[in-house]
Design an enzyme around this catalytic site. Structure first.
Site, short mmCIF file in Angstrom:
data_model
loop_
_atom_site.label_atom_id
_atom_site.label_comp_id
_atom_site.label_asym_id
_atom_site.label_seq_id
_atom_site.Cartn_x
_atom_site.Cartn_y
_atom_site.Cartn_z
CD GLU A 168 -3.34 -3.27 8.37
OE1 GLU A 168 -3.12 -4.12 7.57
OE2 GLU A 168 -3.31 -2.02 8.18
CG HIS A 181 -5.20 -5.34 2.92
ND1 HIS A 181 -3.90 -5.91 3.22
CD2 HIS A 181 -5.47 -4.50 3.81
CE1 HIS A 181 -3.54 -5.24 4.10
NE2 HIS A 181 -4.53 -4.18 4.68
CG HIS A 211 -5.35 3.16 6.88
ND1 HIS A 211 -5.98 2.00 7.12
CD2 HIS A 211 -6.19 3.71 6.02
CE1 HIS A 211 -6.91 1.82 6.37
NE2 HIS A 211 -7.01 3.09 5.64
CG HIS A 244 -4.72 1.39 11.23
ND1 HIS A 244 -3.36 1.34 11.28
CD2 HIS A 244 -4.89 0.74 10.03
CE1 HIS A 244 -2.79 0.58 10.25
NE2 HIS A 244 -3.97 0.34 9.47
CG HIS A 262 -8.20 0.06 3.48
ND1 HIS A 262 -7.96 1.44 2.99
CD2 HIS A 262 -7.12 -0.71 3.49
CE1 HIS A 262 -6.52 1.07 2.84
NE2 HIS A 262 -5.78 0.02 3.37
CG ASP A 297 -6.89 -1.84 7.19
OD1 ASP A 297 -6.47 -0.78 7.53
OD2 ASP A 297 -6.02 -2.52 6.52
CD1 TRP A 335 2.34 3.04 3.29
CD2 TRP A 335 3.07 1.20 4.30
NE1 TRP A 335 2.44 2.11 2.42
CE2 TRP A 335 2.53 1.05 3.04
CE3 TRP A 335 3.23 0.12 5.20
CZ2 TRP A 335 3.26 -0.23 2.59
CZ3 TRP A 335 3.56 -0.95 4.61
CH2 TRP A 335 3.66 -1.39 3.41
#
Length: 211
Positions: free
Chosen positions: A175, A163, A45, A49, A55, A51, A17
């Site tokens: 994710e 989220h 992340h 991973h 987060h 979250d 990302w």
């Protein structure tokens, strides 16, 4: 028993990302040292991973305090490969989500030519929409996972609606689950994020056990 490893390999050229992982050779046998030692620089992340609520919610549960019973237990992989764009509550129900506490969503993201196999972020991918997130919260889902960099649809990465719904409600997000070779169905999930004290998330070796 068959064990399916759904963890993305971590390396400097992987899908990412933000910044890619960096590897530094600290010692090497080839250079005359007693052993091989490397130092890795990577984000929480990275790759497959978890979250944690922390987060998106300051002071909420960090990754090292997530209940292991949330991360380990019966799970279902749902076939959402017919969905384009945003997964809705109706999609979840049609795929058989009812009655499951740990749900992994297999989409076209992890198809043989899907964007999870690329090294750069795609302009578009399949993600979860607000109605699906609310359904998960209302029906006691403890963990919701997907096969891409983020559970958020590409149209919502400015507002992060899913989220903001899931994490304050205590629903843990997984994710970048690599589901290409996993058939839809019921499994035992073992998801063990690195125990980074106070962290907002962590990379996680994750497997599905088929008995």
């Amino acid at each position: 028993m068959r064990v399916h490893d759904i963890t993305m390999p971590i390396h400097p050229d992987m899908l990412h990302w933000g910044r890619k992982p960096e590897v530094e050779v600290v010692e090497s046998i080839e250079a005359g040292h007693a052993s091989n030692v490397t130092r890795w620089r990577l984000g929480t992340h990275t790759g497959t991973h978890v979250d944690a609520p922390a987060h998106f919610v300051t002071g909420a549960t960090p990754v090292d305090e997530i209940d292991l019973e949330t991360l380990v237990g019966p799970a279902v992989v749902l076939d959402l490969t017919g969905v384009e764009g945003e997964i809705t509550a109706d999609h979840l129900l049609a795929a058989g989500a009812a009655g499951h506490e740990r749900i992994l969503l297999k989409t076209t993201n992890s198809g043989t030519s899907g964007p999870i196999h690329d090294t750069e972020r795609a302009p578009a991918w399949v993600g979860v929409g607000p109605s699906a997130a609310e359904w998960a919260i209302e029906h006691g889902v403890r963990l919701l996972g997907i096969d891409y960099l983020t559970i958020e649809c590409h149209t919502r990465t400015d507002t992060w609606d899913v989220h903001h719904a899931l994490l304050p409600a205590g629903v843990i997000i997984l994710e970048n689950a690599l589901l290409t070779d996993v058939e839809p169905g019921e499994y035992e999930l073992v998801c063990l994020p690195a125990k980074l004290a106070g962290a907002d998330g962590a990379f996680a070796r994750t497997v599905l056990i088929e008995r």
